[in-house]
Design an enzyme around this catalytic site. Structure first.
Site, PDB file in Angstrom:
ATOM      1  N   HIS A   1       5.282  -3.372  -8.269  1.00 41.26           N
ATOM      2  CA  HIS A   1       4.719  -3.572  -6.638  1.00 41.26           C
ATOM      3  C   HIS A   1       4.379  -5.158  -6.628  1.00 41.26           C
ATOM      4  O   HIS A   1       4.863  -5.645  -5.486  1.00 41.26           O
ATOM      5  CB  HIS A   1       3.413  -2.639  -6.452  1.00 41.26           C
ATOM      6  CG  HIS A   1       3.759  -1.405  -6.036  1.00 41.26           C
ATOM      7  ND1 HIS A   1       4.143  -0.527  -6.728  1.00 41.26           N
ATOM      8  CD2 HIS A   1       3.608  -1.010  -4.740  1.00 41.26           C
ATOM      9  CE1 HIS A   1       4.319   0.669  -5.836  1.00 41.26           C
ATOM     10  NE2 HIS A   1       3.961   0.409  -4.714  1.00 41.26           N
TER      11      HIS A   1
ATOM     12  N   LYS B   1      -1.703   9.992  -7.816  1.00 39.48           N
ATOM     13  CA  LYS B   1      -2.907  10.948  -7.986  1.00 39.48           C
ATOM     14  C   LYS B   1      -4.039  10.052  -7.541  1.00 39.48           C
ATOM     15  O   LYS B   1      -3.974   8.753  -7.962  1.00 39.48           O
ATOM     16  CB  LYS B   1      -2.634  11.656  -9.262  1.00 39.48           C
ATOM     17  CG  LYS B   1      -2.663  10.817 -10.524  1.00 39.48           C
ATOM     18  CD  LYS B   1      -3.695  10.871 -11.319  1.00 39.48           C
ATOM     19  CE  LYS B   1      -3.724   9.991 -12.483  1.00 39.48           C
ATOM     20  NZ  LYS B   1      -4.803   9.508 -13.324  1.00 39.48           N
TER      21      LYS B   1
END
Lengths: 185, 279
Positions: A39, A104
């Site tokens: 990222h 999650k």
């Protein structure tokens, strides 16, 4: 209990508008793996106006760093990592057309609002069941940053990959609603 | 003096790395099955079904229960009548971890803090050593996942806060962690000692069998009370809402300084992995 929905990736604005929190979804198609290090690189490229290693428009990014692939297998254990660490990067990818994230754990208010603005859904996959989730991954290949090892970007073809809608594009949050339902004082 | 060779130690650790990552302890499986029976939420039951299915696949196919094969944490209990021969003891453990993570296809998750460059062999190993009576060597291997470690907490409480203060701190830590540590969690709590030992006894509490309580009845009661309060939070399996947020609360306590009451919550995910061997 909401009915299970089967949807194909990449996604468009019409697909995501049909999804509500608590929907159990089976995803099929191409998804991309990326976690912290990838990222950082992707957002770095965006800030320099450079081309990204995959087409972000309509894409679903899976926050996963799989375990090494055993000989003859497609992939190792491949469950989700904690999504909150990607909150600092996710908005830039939404601006580029990302339509879904799989991970999650809780997202920040800012990311939930950005998901509304840019029409991007947050799906939860069950943490700690990487051996099971790997069964839904039918092909996998590294397309960028091989040097990052488990953090490399992979293109994965999935079939009926099981997720649940945690944050829809209407600003709802399944984690908050779930707690409200089962909390005892 | 009983001699134990470094080669034997390396071989044992190599095996422990794989066994701990592929097989979940029986008491943890039993607790998860019980949670599945008792869970009221349909989403919660579906998550627990996935967890139980995952255990079957990992056990049968020898693939990691979780892609996060953890930091390699090793607890040693060395009998004072044991003599380690044939090399450097800690290095023998390190070699075992290197081997186990390589030939077991386990994920190497350890990196430099600043550059984030991976060490590529899952070392250094975190080793805690106790000297005990006898001529045995007990090695416990605990692959500790990052998601649950990240939401662990330490607080230097004031003595006036008492048992209620401890309880609030434990429950609030689990509440704040929400879905992040992969509930249903195992909650390891350390109370007392000094800043660093509090954390160590909290981590050791994670190794206790689920269903076993602290031998001190007052602490055992606190464990029960904390577990009820945590499961009343409603976070549930995978944080989707439900009855089972924690499988167990394990508290270890040490006396502490008259001015202090340190408390630590070390969280473990539902994949509460550890494996031991006695040589």
């Amino acid at each position: 209990m909401n009915k299970t929905k089967k949807i194909c990736v990449p996604l468009n604005d019409i697909d995501v508008a049909k999804l509500n929190i608590g929907d159990e979804v089976l995803l099929s198609g191409i998804i991309y793996s990326a976690r912290d290090a990838a990222h950082k690189k992707l957002v770095g490229l965006i800030s320099m106006g450079k081309k990204l290693p995959f087409d972000v428009q309509g894409s679903v990014i899976y926050y996963v760093g799989p375990s090494p692939t055993k000989p003859g297998e497609i992939i190792g254990s491949a469950g989700p990592t904690t999504s909150g660490r990607m909150d600092v990067y996710a908005r830039e990818l939404m601006k580029m057309g990302m339509k879904g994230m799989i991970g999650k754990g809780n997202r920040s208010e800012k990311i939930i609002k950005s998901g509304q603005k840019y029409k991007c859904v947050y799906f939860g996959a069950t943490g700690g069941v990487g051996a099971l989730l790997a069964k839904s991954i039918k092909q996998s290949r590294i397309i960028a940053y091989e040097e990052l090892g488990p953090e490399a970007i992979r293109e994965m073809i999935v079939e009926n990959f099981p997720v649940i809608v945690i944050n829809d594009i209407f600003g709802n949050d399944l984690y908050k609603e779930g707690i409200k339902k089962y909390k005892k004082d | 003096m009983r001699e134990i060779g470094c080669l034997e130690i390396t071989k044992a650790v190599d095996g422990l790395c794989k066994d701990a990552n592929f097989l979940l302890p029986k008491d943890v499986i039993k607790a998860l099955e019980k949670a599945r029976e008792n869970e009221e939420s349909s989403c919660g039951r579906a998550v627990l079904d996935q967890i139980l299915k995952n255990i079957q696949i990992a056990t049968k196919e020898k693939i990691p229960l979780c892609q996060d094969c953890g930091t390699a944490v090793v607890f040693l209990e060395i009998g004072q009548d044991v003599h380690i021969v044939g090399g450097n003891f800690y290095n023998a453990i390190k070699q075992g971890v290197k081997k186990g993570y390589k030939n077991g296809y386990l994920r190497k998750s350890i990196c430099h803090c600043f550059t984030r460059k991976n060490t590529n062999d899952n070392t250094p190993v975190i080793i805690h050593t106790d000297i005990v009576p006898g001529d045995k060597l007990k090695i416990t291997f605990c692959p500790k996942g990052g998601g649950s470690e990240n939401v662990s907490t330490l607080k230097m409480l004031k003595p006036a806060q008492g048992i209620d203060g401890i309880k609030n701190f434990v429950v609030e830590s689990v509440k704040q962690a929400g879905a992040n540590p992969c509930p249903p969690v195992v909650v390891g709590v350390g109370i007392g000692g000094t800043f660093e030992t509090t954390a160590l006894i909290a981590k050791k509490a994670l190794l206790r069998k689920i269903g076993e309580h602290n031998k001190d009845s007052e602490i055992a009661n606190l464990e029960r009370e904390c577990l009820i309060a945590i499961n009343n939070l409603g976070i549930g399996p995978a944080g989707l809402g439900g009855r089972t947020t924690a499988l167990a609360v394990h508290i270890n306590m040490l006396p502490c300084h008259i001015a202090s009451m340190p408390a630590v919550v070390n969280m473990n995910c539902h994949s509460a992995r550890h494996k031991e061997i006695t040589l």
